[in-house]
Design a protein around this motif. Structure first.
Motif, PDB file in Angstrom:
ATOM      1  N   TYR A  59     -19.363 -14.490  15.034  1.00  0.00           N
ATOM      2  CA  TYR A  59     -18.717 -15.612  14.728  1.00  0.00           C
ATOM      3  C   TYR A  59     -19.683 -16.647  14.143  1.00  0.00           C
ATOM      4  CZ  TYR A  59     -20.580 -16.759  19.372  1.00  0.00           C
ATOM      5  OH  TYR A  59     -21.479 -16.922  20.347  1.00  0.00           O
ATOM      6  N   PRO A  60     -19.279 -17.592  13.326  1.00  0.00           N
ATOM      7  CA  PRO A  60     -19.832 -18.676  12.685  1.00  0.00           C
ATOM      8  C   PRO A  60     -20.628 -19.549  13.717  1.00  0.00           C
ATOM      9  CG  PRO A  60     -17.815 -18.538  11.719  1.00  0.00           C
ATOM     10  CD  PRO A  60     -17.704 -17.769  12.906  1.00  0.00           C
ATOM     11  N   GLY A  61     -21.989 -19.849  13.587  1.00  0.00           N
ATOM     12  CA  GLY A  61     -22.884 -20.648  14.385  1.00  0.00           C
ATOM     13  C   GLY A  61     -23.211 -19.830  15.510  1.00  0.00           C
ATOM     14  N   ALA A  62     -23.004 -18.592  15.866  1.00  0.00           N
ATOM     15  CA  ALA A  62     -23.508 -17.772  17.062  1.00  0.00           C
ATOM     16  C   ALA A  62     -25.083 -17.814  16.552  1.00  0.00           C
ATOM     17  CB  ALA A  62     -23.135 -16.262  16.609  1.00  0.00           C
ATOM     18  N   VAL A  63     -25.892 -17.780  17.729  1.00  0.00           N
ATOM     19  CA  VAL A  63     -27.420 -17.880  17.987  1.00  0.00           C
ATOM     20  C   VAL A  63     -27.757 -16.541  18.463  1.00  0.00           C
ATOM     21  CG1 VAL A  63     -29.478 -19.066  19.304  1.00  0.00           C
ATOM     22  CG2 VAL A  63     -27.205 -20.546  18.481  1.00  0.00           C
ATOM     23  N   TRP A  64     -28.925 -16.058  17.840  1.00  0.00           N
ATOM     24  CA  TRP A  64     -29.312 -14.770  18.158  1.00  0.00           C
ATOM     25  C   TRP A  64     -30.343 -15.153  19.306  1.00  0.00           C
ATOM     26  CZ3 TRP A  64     -28.633 -10.137  18.861  1.00  0.00           C
ATOM     27  CH2 TRP A  64     -29.743  -8.963  19.207  1.00  0.00           C
ATOM     28  N   ILE A  65     -30.280 -14.381  20.394  1.00  0.00           N
ATOM     29  CA  ILE A  65     -31.313 -14.364  21.570  1.00  0.00           C
ATOM     30  C   ILE A  65     -32.038 -13.264  21.458  1.00  0.00           C
ATOM     31  CG2 ILE A  65     -31.603 -15.093  23.896  1.00  0.00           C
ATOM     32  CD1 ILE A  65     -30.318 -17.131  22.482  1.00  0.00           C
ATOM     33  N   GLY A  66     -33.406 -13.125  21.027  1.00  0.00           N
ATOM     34  CA  GLY A  66     -34.159 -12.146  20.898  1.00  0.00           C
ATOM     35  C   GLY A  66     -34.414 -11.365  22.236  1.00  0.00           C
ATOM     36  N   GLY A  67     -34.397 -10.188  22.241  1.00  0.00           N
ATOM     37  CA  GLY A  67     -34.775  -9.252  23.373  1.00  0.00           C
ATOM     38  C   GLY A  67     -36.078  -9.394  23.879  1.00  0.00           C
ATOM     39  N   TYR A  68     -36.710  -8.858  25.085  1.00  0.00           N
ATOM     40  CA  TYR A  68     -38.031  -9.214  25.559  1.00  0.00           C
ATOM     41  C   TYR A  68     -38.326  -7.948  26.543  1.00  0.00           C
ATOM     42  CZ  TYR A  68     -35.672 -10.433  30.119  1.00  0.00           C
ATOM     43  OH  TYR A  68     -35.169 -10.585  30.957  1.00  0.00           O
ATOM     44  N   TRP A  69     -39.609  -7.772  26.705  1.00  0.00           N
ATOM     45  CA  TRP A  69     -40.170  -6.743  27.647  1.00  0.00           C
ATOM     46  C   TRP A  69     -39.754  -7.273  29.101  1.00  0.00           C
ATOM     47  CZ3 TRP A  69     -40.409  -1.774  26.214  1.00  0.00           C
ATOM     48  CH2 TRP A  69     -40.704  -1.613  24.955  1.00  0.00           C
ATOM     49  N   GLY A  70     -38.709  -6.710  30.051  1.00  0.00           N
ATOM     50  CA  GLY A  70     -38.741  -6.951  31.134  1.00  0.00           C
ATOM     51  C   GLY A  70     -39.652  -5.965  32.083  1.00  0.00           C
ATOM     52  N   TRP A  71     -39.123  -5.944  33.394  1.00  0.00           N
ATOM     53  CA  TRP A  71     -39.855  -5.217  34.667  1.00  0.00           C
ATOM     54  C   TRP A  71     -38.835  -4.754  35.392  1.00  0.00           C
ATOM     55  CZ3 TRP A  71     -44.687  -3.296  34.463  1.00  0.00           C
ATOM     56  CH2 TRP A  71     -45.340  -2.780  35.478  1.00  0.00           C
ATOM     57  N   ASN A  72     -39.021  -3.268  35.265  1.00  0.00           N
ATOM     58  CA  ASN A  72     -37.844  -2.622  36.112  1.00  0.00           C
ATOM     59  C   ASN A  72     -38.363  -1.203  36.452  1.00  0.00           C
ATOM     60  OD1 ASN A  72     -35.715  -1.885  37.637  1.00  0.00           O
ATOM     61  ND2 ASN A  72     -34.455  -1.503  35.416  1.00  0.00           N
ATOM     62  N   GLY A  73     -38.104  -0.879  37.731  1.00  0.00           N
ATOM     63  CA  GLY A  73     -38.829   0.520  38.297  1.00  0.00           C
ATOM     64  C   GLY A  73     -40.262   0.861  37.912  1.00  0.00           C
ATOM     65  N   GLY A  74     -40.929  -0.055  37.981  1.00  0.00           N
ATOM     66  CA  GLY A  74     -42.284  -0.129  38.094  1.00  0.00           C
ATOM     67  C   GLY A  74     -43.103   0.110  36.711  1.00  0.00           C
ATOM     68  N   ARG A  75     -42.354  -0.318  35.749  1.00  0.00           N
ATOM     69  CA  ARG A  75     -42.790  -0.349  34.353  1.00  0.00           C
ATOM     70  C   ARG A  75     -41.995  -1.219  33.318  1.00  0.00           C
ATOM     71  NH1 ARG A  75     -39.295   2.639  30.603  1.00  0.00           N
ATOM     72  NH2 ARG A  75     -37.783   3.440  31.710  1.00  0.00           N
ATOM     73  N   HIS A  76     -42.483  -1.588  32.310  1.00  0.00           N
ATOM     74  CA  HIS A  76     -41.973  -2.484  31.347  1.00  0.00           C
ATOM     75  C   HIS A  76     -40.688  -1.879  30.692  1.00  0.00           C
ATOM     76  CE1 HIS A  76     -44.903  -5.517  31.091  1.00  0.00           C
ATOM     77  NE2 HIS A  76     -45.712  -4.702  31.167  1.00  0.00           N
ATOM     78  N   GLN A  77     -39.554  -2.512  30.519  1.00  0.00           N
ATOM     79  CA  GLN A  77     -38.490  -1.817  30.028  1.00  0.00           C
ATOM     80  C   GLN A  77     -37.827  -2.856  29.043  1.00  0.00           C
ATOM     81  OE1 GLN A  77     -35.435  -1.025  32.955  1.00  0.00           O
ATOM     82  NE2 GLN A  77     -34.417   0.431  31.506  1.00  0.00           N
ATOM     83  N   TRP A  78     -37.510  -2.596  27.963  1.00  0.00           N
ATOM     84  CA  TRP A  78     -37.012  -3.542  26.918  1.00  0.00           C
ATOM     85  C   TRP A  78     -35.540  -3.962  27.442  1.00  0.00           C
ATOM     86  CZ3 TRP A  78     -38.571  -6.457  23.152  1.00  0.00           C
ATOM     87  CH2 TRP A  78     -37.905  -6.736  22.412  1.00  0.00           C
TER      88      TRP A  78
END
Length: 114
Positions: A59-78
């Motif tokens: 939709y017009p004006g939407a802002v993209w919030i980029g992904g990041y490396w989180g932490w889950n299950g003892g490892r980095h997860q996108w």
């Protein structure tokens, strides 16, 4: 008389007492500065930045919030990015990892007051 249900409940309670549930972060409001995420401090550095394909603006004006490396299950997860509505008087600060003395701390971003 034995109570297997009670024994099972007590055992489950003892085993689950050390669990931590961290809700998915979808960009909340913050008065300023990064919000510290308690308990997410790891020895492994995050992988290199992920080349995320940004979908078409929904939709017009939407802002993209980029992904990041989180932490889950003892490892980095996108954690994938998403679109959000802009907030008047706020700017978005992205999530990021900070290296402090060889340990990596996840600092969650969010909508920061201008």
């Amino acid at each position: 008389m034995r109570r297997p249900g009670l024994a099972l409940a007590l055992t489950a309670s003892a085993l689950l007492s050390a669990c931590v549930v961290v809700p998915a972060h979808r960009g909340g409001y913050h008065g300023g500065g990064y919000a510290a995420e308690p308990g997410i401090v790891v020895d492994a550095p995050p992988p290199p930045a992920y080349a995320e394909v940004q979908p078409v603006m929904p939709y017009p004006g939407a802002v993209w919030i980029g992904g990041y490396w989180g932490w889950n299950g003892g490892r980095h997860q996108w954690v994938p990015g998403y679109y959000d509505r802009p907030r008047s008087g706020y700017r978005y600060e992205p999530n990021r990892w900070e290296n402090r003395g060889g340990r990596w701390h996840l600092r969650l971003g969010g909508w920061m007051r201008l």
